[in-house]
Write a protein that holds these residues in place. Structure first.
Motif, PDB file in Angstrom:
ATOM      1  N   ILE A 149      -6.133 -14.789   7.928  1.00 48.69           N
ATOM      2  CA  ILE A 149      -5.591 -13.553   7.374  1.00 48.69           C
ATOM      3  C   ILE A 149      -4.847 -13.864   6.078  1.00 48.69           C
ATOM      4  CG2 ILE A 149      -4.165 -11.530   7.824  1.00 48.69           C
ATOM      5  CD1 ILE A 149      -6.610 -11.890   9.707  1.00 48.69           C
ATOM      6  N   TRP A 150      -5.274 -13.210   5.008  1.00 46.47           N
ATOM      7  CA  TRP A 150      -4.671 -13.362   3.676  1.00 46.47           C
ATOM      8  C   TRP A 150      -4.162 -11.982   3.273  1.00 46.47           C
ATOM      9  CZ3 TRP A 150      -8.285 -14.053  -1.158  1.00 46.47           C
ATOM     10  CH2 TRP A 150      -7.513 -14.173  -2.320  1.00 46.47           C
ATOM     11  N   LEU A 151      -2.846 -11.841   3.123  1.00 50.69           N
ATOM     12  CA  LEU A 151      -2.235 -10.536   2.855  1.00 50.69           C
ATOM     13  C   LEU A 151      -1.517 -10.512   1.519  1.00 50.69           C
ATOM     14  CD1 LEU A 151      -0.683  -9.622   6.344  1.00 50.69           C
ATOM     15  CD2 LEU A 151      -2.958  -9.074   5.449  1.00 50.69           C
ATOM     16  N   ALA A 152      -1.538  -9.335   0.883  1.00 50.57           N
ATOM     17  CA  ALA A 152      -0.811  -9.114  -0.367  1.00 50.57           C
ATOM     18  C   ALA A 152       0.392  -8.225  -0.101  1.00 50.57           C
ATOM     19  CB  ALA A 152      -1.730  -8.449  -1.394  1.00 50.57           C
ATOM     20  N   ARG A 153       1.557  -8.709  -0.495  1.00 47.12           N
ATOM     21  CA  ARG A 153       2.759  -7.869  -0.483  1.00 47.12           C
ATOM     22  C   ARG A 153       3.709  -8.419  -1.533  1.00 47.12           C
ATOM     23  NH1 ARG A 153       7.252  -6.229   4.191  1.00 47.12           N
ATOM     24  NH2 ARG A 153       7.650  -4.174   3.314  1.00 47.12           N
ATOM     25  N   TYR A 154       3.983  -7.585  -2.571  1.00 45.48           N
ATOM     26  CA  TYR A 154       4.811  -8.045  -3.680  1.00 45.48           C
ATOM     27  C   TYR A 154       6.263  -7.703  -3.375  1.00 45.48           C
ATOM     28  CZ  TYR A 154       0.088  -8.048  -5.522  1.00 45.48           C
ATOM     29  OH  TYR A 154      -1.259  -8.264  -5.679  1.00 45.48           O
ATOM     30  N   GLY A 167      -4.139  -5.541   1.693  1.00 47.38           N
ATOM     31  CA  GLY A 167      -2.745  -5.261   1.398  1.00 47.38           C
ATOM     32  C   GLY A 167      -1.948  -5.152   2.689  1.00 47.38           C
ATOM     33  N   TYR A 168      -0.662  -5.450   2.590  1.00 45.16           N
ATOM     34  CA  TYR A 168       0.204  -5.431   3.777  1.00 45.16           C
ATOM     35  C   TYR A 168       0.141  -4.078   4.480  1.00 45.16           C
ATOM     36  CZ  TYR A 168       4.521  -5.021   6.475  1.00 45.16           C
ATOM     37  OH  TYR A 168       5.437  -4.785   7.465  1.00 45.16           O
ATOM     38  N   PHE A 169       0.216  -2.975   3.740  1.00 39.83           N
ATOM     39  CA  PHE A 169       0.234  -1.647   4.354  1.00 39.83           C
ATOM     40  C   PHE A 169      -1.043  -1.385   5.137  1.00 39.83           C
ATOM     41  CE2 PHE A 169      -0.982   2.823   4.250  1.00 39.83           C
ATOM     42  CZ  PHE A 169       0.110   3.415   4.874  1.00 39.83           C
ATOM     43  N   ASN A 170      -2.186  -1.677   4.535  1.00 42.43           N
ATOM     44  CA  ASN A 170      -3.454  -1.399   5.211  1.00 42.43           C
ATOM     45  C   ASN A 170      -3.666  -2.316   6.416  1.00 42.43           C
ATOM     46  OD1 ASN A 170      -4.296   0.721   3.529  1.00 42.43           O
ATOM     47  ND2 ASN A 170      -4.966  -0.731   1.974  1.00 42.43           N
ATOM     48  N   TRP A 171      -3.218  -3.561   6.300  1.00 39.84           N
ATOM     49  CA  TRP A 171      -3.290  -4.456   7.455  1.00 39.84           C
ATOM     50  C   TRP A 171      -2.432  -3.915   8.597  1.00 39.84           C
ATOM     51  CZ3 TRP A 171      -5.606  -8.260   9.937  1.00 39.84           C
ATOM     52  CH2 TRP A 171      -4.915  -8.969  10.908  1.00 39.84           C
ATOM     53  N   ASN A 172      -1.201  -3.574   8.284  1.00 42.65           N
ATOM     54  CA  ASN A 172      -0.253  -3.119   9.290  1.00 42.65           C
ATOM     55  C   ASN A 172      -0.662  -1.780   9.895  1.00 42.65           C
ATOM     56  OD1 ASN A 172       2.369  -3.542  10.627  1.00 42.65           O
ATOM     57  ND2 ASN A 172       3.010  -1.756   9.480  1.00 42.65           N
TER      58      ASN A 172
END
Length: 503
Positions: A462-467, A441-446
């Motif tokens: 890098i494959w990120l999820a952010r809705y 997820g974007y938060f955990n990556w960041n």
């Protein structure tokens, strides 16, 4: 009241009202001080603790006095009415919150199966939260289930403005088959300039007039905004607009429409310029003639056995412009998705590029666990040719996110996540899987991973999820929704955009 304790009958006390001539039997539970609870969802007010008859339905979010419980129901007083409500319909604390992104309504906190989708800006009552999930009921309805707690956080706008594309690539140059007449060029300059699109017109004009207006230059080093209209002549007409140049060193965004004549016509749109020194992004639509633009992104989706799909489903995906799919293959050290090989074959038959992911099964810091998970993932991928007739040629991602069984905590994220991912990724490459990547997820990556990848293979994708409307950082693949739809296929899908030509 005076109570004659030995004179009890069927749960009733023989009582006398002090200072009066009144006496009789009173339900003994009425001498217990009630506690305050709230109806978490619309609740029937039953006439007894066991029967099916009820007086009315109490709306969600209502305050009630609770006296006692039996047979799974509580005796309550709601306003002027009293009766019995199911215990699991009541909660001691109740918070009303807004859901800011489309959210699957999962049946349990382990988010393995969902029954519905909550749309953005819906309000819900929150009963409890655990493992980054919250138990909710949609206000005014009986819809209940678990959603990600992070979906209550309002997405922050991306720095440098908001756009619909998170990552841009260099602009392109379009040239018609015959060049003469009207020409408009936009060039971006600034502290770190990005490239702009240059369009060279189509058919030659024998005569005509050009009106030019420059507007909207904003910020240090911003690119010019130019409008060219009214090109008129024999066999040619073009209208070109450049807008939206904002910020230090941002690249111009250019739209060319309506080119007609004997030369080629093209329509080019540049979007996604964000922040200082960003390059313009280009997408091609409606191009005809010799100078067609090339697309800079690819559409894809990720699925598992939770979606019911056929060969026709994958054929539809291909026809509707999807070019890649990422399939769930494994989890932990022993689980293999029941549809992995079937869906792999369907997807390859349809002409899609196919990749796979492994769900992390344990948050231990022991390298042996993560190495064992990598071995299991690799072995399943190695059997793809024997099971489908197609060798596995795509990227292999490790999906790092909390589940109901892997016990991932904030402490693990902060202290162990980068190293544990490194154990897994390096083992995959040591076994022979050269193409590897990470999903988060974007938060955990960041917050925990970005900037701590020095132990990972250098080519890790890098494959990120952010809705959200923007991703807000660089990545190779962006999962931008978990509630997407595809015409002709039932259900909701995780949809992705790739910026990598390998996809």
């Amino acid at each position: 009241m005076y109570i004659k304790m030995e004179a009890t009958k069927n749960g009733m006390y023989l009582a006398h009202v002090i200072g009066t001539g009144y006496s009789g039997y009173v339900d003994k539970t009425h001498f217990i001080k009630p506690v305050v609870k709230y109806t978490w969802m619309p609740s029937k007010l039953y006439t007894s603790a066991t029967g099916n008859s009820y007086k009315k339905t109490i709306k969600d979010g209502q305050k009630v006095s609770v006296f006692n419980g039996s047979h799974g129901r509580y005796q309550v007083k709601a306003g002027s009415s009293s009766g019995y409500i199911y215990a699991n319909n009541l909660t001691g604390t109740l918070a009303k919150k807004t859901v800011y992104v489309s959210s699957k309504l999962y049946t349990t906190s382990s988010h393995t199966k969902y029954t519905d989708v909550i749309r953005p800006n819906k309000q819900v009552y929150v009963k409890e939260s655990t493992q980054n999930m919250s138990h909710v009921c949609v206000v005014g309805t009986a819809q209940s289930g678990w959603i990600y707690t992070s979906h209550f956080t309002k997405p922050a706008p991306a720095a440098g403005g908001t756009t619909s594309t998170p990552k841009a690539t260099a602009g392109t140059s379009q040239t018609g088959s015959s060049t003469a007449g009207g020409t408009t060029a936009g060039t971006a300059t600034g502290s770190t300039s990005g490239s702009a699109s240059s369009i060279t017109g189509s058919a030659a004009a024998t005569s005509g007039t050009t009106a030019t207006t420059t507007t909207g230059n904003t910020g240090s080093g911003s690119a010019s905004a130019t409008t060219t209209t009214g090109n008129t002549g024999s066999g040619s007409a073009s209208a070109t607009t450049t807008t939206g140049n904002t910020g230090s060193g941002s690249a111009s965004a250019t739209t060319t429409t309506g080119n007609t004549g004997s030369g080629s016509a093209s329509a080019t749109t540049a979007t996604g310029n964000t922040g200082s020194g960003s390059a313009s992004g280009t997408a091609a639509t409606g191009s005809t003639g010799a100078a067609a633009a090339s697309a800079t992104t690819a559409k894809g989706l990720d699925v598992s056995h939770y979606q019911t799909l056929t060969q026709s489903s994958f054929n539809l995906m291909k026809r509707q412009g999807y070019s890649f799919v990422i399939l769930k293959a494994t989890e932990g050290t022993g689980y293999t998705d029941s549809k992995f090989y079937t869906y792999y074959k369907y997807a390859r038959n349809a002409g899609l590029s196919v990749h796979a992911y492994h769900m992390i099964g344990n948050s231990t810091t022991d390298p042996a666990q993560h190495i064992a998970e990598a071995k299991h993932f690799y072995q399943v991928l190695a059997q793809t040719k024997a099971s489908t007739g197609y060798a596995f040629t795509g990227y292999a991602f490790e999906d790092i996110e909390p589940t109901g069984t892997n016990s991932i905590t904030t402490t693990w994220w902060a202290n162990a996540a980068p190293a544990c991912a490194g154990y897994f990724l390096n083992e995959m490459q040591a076994l022979g899987q050269a193409k590897v990547g990470i999903y988060a997820g974007y938060f955990n990556w960041n917050s925990y991973l970005e900037g701590h990848t020095d132990t990972w293979p250098g080519n890790t994708k890098i494959w990120l999820a952010r809705y959200n409307t923007t991703l807000g950082t660089n990545a190779d693949v962006w999962q931008y929704t978990e509630t997407g739809t595809i015409d002709g296929i039932t259900g909701h899908f995780d949809l992705d955009i790739s910026y990598d030509p390998d996809f």
